[in-house]
Motif scaffolding. Sequence first.
Motif, mmCIF file in Angstrom:
data_model
loop_
_atom_site.group_PDB
_atom_site.id
_atom_site.type_symbol
_atom_site.label_atom_id
_atom_site.label_comp_id
_atom_site.label_asym_id
_atom_site.label_seq_id
_atom_site.Cartn_x
_atom_site.Cartn_y
_atom_site.Cartn_z
ATOM 1 N N PRO A 272 0.584 -1.697 0.344
ATOM 2 C CA PRO A 272 0.180 -0.482 0.157
ATOM 3 C C PRO A 272 0.843 1.234 0.277
ATOM 4 C CG PRO A 272 -0.613 -1.804 1.302
ATOM 5 C CD PRO A 272 0.678 -1.986 0.888
ATOM 6 N N LEU A 273 0.295 1.887 -0.791
ATOM 7 C CA LEU A 273 1.483 3.766 -0.995
ATOM 8 C C LEU A 273 2.695 3.211 -1.243
ATOM 9 C CD1 LEU A 273 -0.469 5.073 2.311
ATOM 10 C CD2 LEU A 273 -1.138 5.125 -0.102
ATOM 11 N N ALA A 274 3.045 2.281 -1.531
ATOM 12 C CA ALA A 274 4.594 1.738 -2.330
ATOM 13 C C ALA A 274 5.212 2.918 -3.358
ATOM 14 C CB ALA A 274 4.808 0.493 -2.557
ATOM 15 N N LEU A 275 3.899 2.974 -4.410
ATOM 16 C CA LEU A 275 4.229 4.027 -5.643
ATOM 17 C C LEU A 275 4.578 4.955 -5.423
ATOM 18 C CD1 LEU A 275 4.857 4.551 -8.592
ATOM 19 C CD2 LEU A 275 2.253 3.884 -8.975
ATOM 20 N N GLU A 276 3.357 5.608 -4.481
ATOM 21 C CA GLU A 276 3.107 7.436 -4.413
ATOM 22 C C GLU A 276 4.593 7.431 -3.400
ATOM 23 O OE1 GLU A 276 -1.252 5.462 -4.288
ATOM 24 O OE2 GLU A 276 0.416 4.580 -3.509
ATOM 25 N N ARG A 277 4.983 6.839 -2.451
ATOM 26 C CA ARG A 277 5.834 7.245 -1.125
ATOM 27 C C ARG A 277 7.264 7.416 -1.764
ATOM 28 N NH1 ARG A 277 4.957 3.267 1.951
ATOM 29 N NH2 ARG A 277 7.356 2.166 1.112
ATOM 30 N N ALA A 278 7.459 6.372 -2.974
ATOM 31 C CA ALA A 278 8.120 6.381 -3.889
ATOM 32 C C ALA A 278 8.544 7.975 -4.704
ATOM 33 C CB ALA A 278 9.191 4.627 -4.671
ATOM 34 N N LEU A 279 7.619 7.793 -5.373
ATOM 35 C CA LEU A 279 7.371 9.538 -6.012
ATOM 36 C C LEU A 279 7.401 10.275 -5.707
ATOM 37 C CD1 LEU A 279 6.752 10.570 -8.550
ATOM 38 C CD2 LEU A 279 4.030 10.446 -8.231
ATOM 39 N N GLY A 280 6.854 10.734 -4.341
ATOM 40 C CA GLY A 280 7.284 11.838 -2.956
ATOM 41 C C GLY A 280 8.557 12.292 -3.090
ATOM 42 N N GLU A 281 9.216 11.023 -2.823
ATOM 43 C CA GLU A 281 10.667 11.303 -2.196
ATOM 44 C C GLU A 281 11.370 11.651 -3.300
ATOM 45 O OE1 GLU A 281 10.457 7.827 1.160
ATOM 46 O OE2 GLU A 281 11.485 7.469 -0.276
ATOM 47 N N TYR A 282 11.334 11.010 -4.723
ATOM 48 C CA TYR A 282 12.268 11.234 -6.136
ATOM 49 C C TYR A 282 12.167 12.626 -6.363
ATOM 50 C CZ TYR A 282 12.275 11.647 -10.943
ATOM 51 O OH TYR A 282 12.959 12.130 -11.916
ATOM 52 N N LEU A 283 10.615 12.892 -6.374
ATOM 53 C CA LEU A 283 10.293 14.592 -6.594
ATOM 54 C C LEU A 283 11.007 15.432 -5.409
ATOM 55 C CD1 LEU A 283 6.983 13.835 -7.526
ATOM 56 C CD2 LEU A 283 8.190 14.324 -9.243
ATOM 57 N N THR A 284 11.045 14.983 -4.607
ATOM 58 C CA THR A 284 11.992 16.223 -3.029
ATOM 59 C C THR A 284 13.387 15.737 -3.466
ATOM 60 O OG1 THR A 284 11.175 14.874 -1.235
ATOM 61 C CG2 THR A 284 9.456 16.603 -2.134
ATOM 62 N N HIS A 317 -1.711 11.461 1.664
ATOM 63 C CA HIS A 317 -1.294 10.357 3.250
ATOM 64 C C HIS A 317 0.678 11.001 3.673
ATOM 65 C CE1 HIS A 317 -4.900 7.531 1.821
ATOM 66 N NE2 HIS A 317 -4.253 7.283 0.898
ATOM 67 N N HIS A 318 1.200 11.338 3.133
ATOM 68 C CA HIS A 318 1.868 11.764 3.395
ATOM 69 C C HIS A 318 2.051 12.812 3.472
ATOM 70 C CE1 HIS A 318 1.993 7.318 1.371
ATOM 71 N NE2 HIS A 318 3.223 6.912 2.665
ATOM 72 N N VAL A 319 3.497 13.637 3.820
ATOM 73 C CA VAL A 319 4.556 14.466 3.861
ATOM 74 C C VAL A 319 6.079 14.043 2.997
ATOM 75 C CG1 VAL A 319 5.677 16.828 4.864
ATOM 76 C CG2 VAL A 319 3.592 16.213 4.917
ATOM 77 N N PHE A 320 6.312 14.865 2.268
ATOM 78 C CA PHE A 320 8.288 14.408 1.750
ATOM 79 C C PHE A 320 9.207 16.151 1.687
ATOM 80 C CE2 PHE A 320 4.886 12.043 -0.716
ATOM 81 C CZ PHE A 320 5.256 10.776 -0.373
ATOM 82 N N ILE A 321 9.772 15.614 2.298
ATOM 83 C CA ILE A 321 10.986 16.762 2.493
ATOM 84 C C ILE A 321 11.794 16.681 2.295
ATOM 85 C CG2 ILE A 321 11.034 16.613 4.653
ATOM 86 C CD1 ILE A 321 11.827 19.464 4.922
ATOM 87 N N ASN A 322 12.991 16.723 1.191
ATOM 88 C CA ASN A 322 14.242 16.344 0.989
ATOM 89 C C ASN A 322 14.480 14.995 1.094
ATOM 90 O OD1 ASN A 322 14.797 19.404 0.985
ATOM 91 N ND2 ASN A 322 15.858 18.926 2.745
ATOM 92 N N GLY A 323 13.730 14.433 0.018
ATOM 93 C CA GLY A 323 13.977 12.773 -0.091
ATOM 94 C C GLY A 323 13.443 11.793 0.802
ATOM 95 N N GLU A 324 12.539 12.224 1.735
ATOM 96 C CA GLU A 324 12.414 12.052 3.037
ATOM 97 C C GLU A 324 10.973 11.912 3.297
ATOM 98 O OE1 GLU A 324 14.141 11.956 6.947
ATOM 99 O OE2 GLU A 324 16.491 11.698 6.070
ATOM 100 N N SER A 325 10.137 10.657 3.445
ATOM 101 C CA SER A 325 8.691 11.131 3.470
ATOM 102 C C SER A 325 8.279 10.712 5.036
ATOM 103 C CB SER A 325 8.328 9.361 2.396
ATOM 104 O OG SER A 325 8.586 8.281 2.474
ATOM 105 N N TYR A 326 6.696 10.898 5.319
ATOM 106 C CA TYR A 326 6.639 10.845 6.674
ATOM 107 C C TYR A 326 4.988 10.575 6.681
ATOM 108 C CZ TYR A 326 10.687 13.173 7.968
ATOM 109 O OH TYR A 326 12.112 13.438 8.301
ATOM 110 N N ARG A 327 4.730 9.608 7.450
ATOM 111 C CA ARG A 327 3.174 9.352 7.237
ATOM 112 C C ARG A 327 2.067 10.602 8.182
ATOM 113 N NH1 ARG A 327 0.379 4.759 5.630
ATOM 114 N NH2 ARG A 327 -1.476 6.154 5.830
ATOM 115 N N ALA A 328 0.781 11.325 7.486
ATOM 116 C CA ALA A 328 0.756 12.235 8.012
ATOM 117 C C ALA A 328 -0.991 12.417 8.299
ATOM 118 C CB ALA A 328 1.179 13.667 7.058
ATOM 119 N N ALA A 329 -1.484 13.125 9.126
ATOM 120 C CA ALA A 329 -3.302 12.594 9.325
ATOM 121 C C ALA A 329 -3.374 13.954 9.787
ATOM 122 C CB ALA A 329 -3.297 11.894 9.517
#
Length: 375
Positions: A272-284, A317-329
Amino acid sequence: MDIHQPLSLLGGLSAAQFMRRHWQKKPLLVRQAIPQFKPPVLRAELFALAAQEGVESRLVQQSQDAWKLRHGPFQRRALPPLQQPQWTLLVQGVDLHSDAVHALMQQFRFVPEARLDDLMISYASDGGGVGPHFDSYDVFLLQAHGKRRWRIGRQKDLALRDDVPLKVLARFEPEEEFVLEPGDMLYLPPRYAHDGIAEGECMTYSIGFRAPARAELAQELLARLAEDAGDGDGSPVLYRDPRQEAVAQPGAIPAGLHDFAREALRRALAEPLALERALGEYLTDPKPSVWFESGPTGVMLEGVYLDRRSRMMYDAHHVFINGESYRAAGRDATLMRRLADERKLSARELARASDDALELVASWCDAGWAHAWAD
């Protein structure tokens, strides 16, 4: 940003109108997009940047129909004399090194942060340019100093010359011509051919956008998914073939190995959310030349703002900053999304954050990704 508010930057169009009518569709010329524009980086400062390691710079020189290209860094004595015509210095990513240039780029954040790339400054002596060419991405060309004559056209023949070290069109066919003065701006969609020639000494600011190639994106995401695709207990699942029979054609790849490979990819994408997490980490992910200075530890946070080099985004579902991801709600997610959108939080806003969120923001300040401020 109110995307329905008319902007002088866009010639009186709102951001919503510009995106609907022009973005990736047709050019837009805006006279005095920034009235009485004063360039935040002057010639001497630009030359000093070009001399630094970690700053991408190029020098283009033309003599009749011959072109030369060199890559920096360049000490001042390595640059041609100012009076010598037909040379251009290109300095990439100036927004990473200047707060004022970074602030200028914020005016273009009606386009998603995921698409905004960097600001390049082109300094040219009289007659300088890089030849007729096209870019694979959108670009705003803001005239900062002096004059530059632009010829543009919807080029069908994209063949390039093979006798020069630049991507110069072999048969450029211009359709329109403009002379831009300080504060004027020209927007061009991808693959719109253009040729800019300096009329006297000039500087042009190019605000460029990211357009990842599909193959490049797939390669990057698959690599990130593979890193995270563990096998549960930590023991790798190896290919097994106890029923493999003897073969007379050993060069043929077994069908079972094809199935094993498909299953490996299916499992990597099934998380779950693996692709979304990878994309956000890549973009940041920061560019290779970017580094951060550690901030003071134990600072009491009042307001907070992002460092100009930080890239921060979010999804559902996430916050991304400088290649790192965090679940947020919840409330914390709302605050972190505001930080990504506005690039700052006031003391009053930050006071609504949970202890965990405050600790996280404090760690970003320690790393130099963000900075405390009193509002």
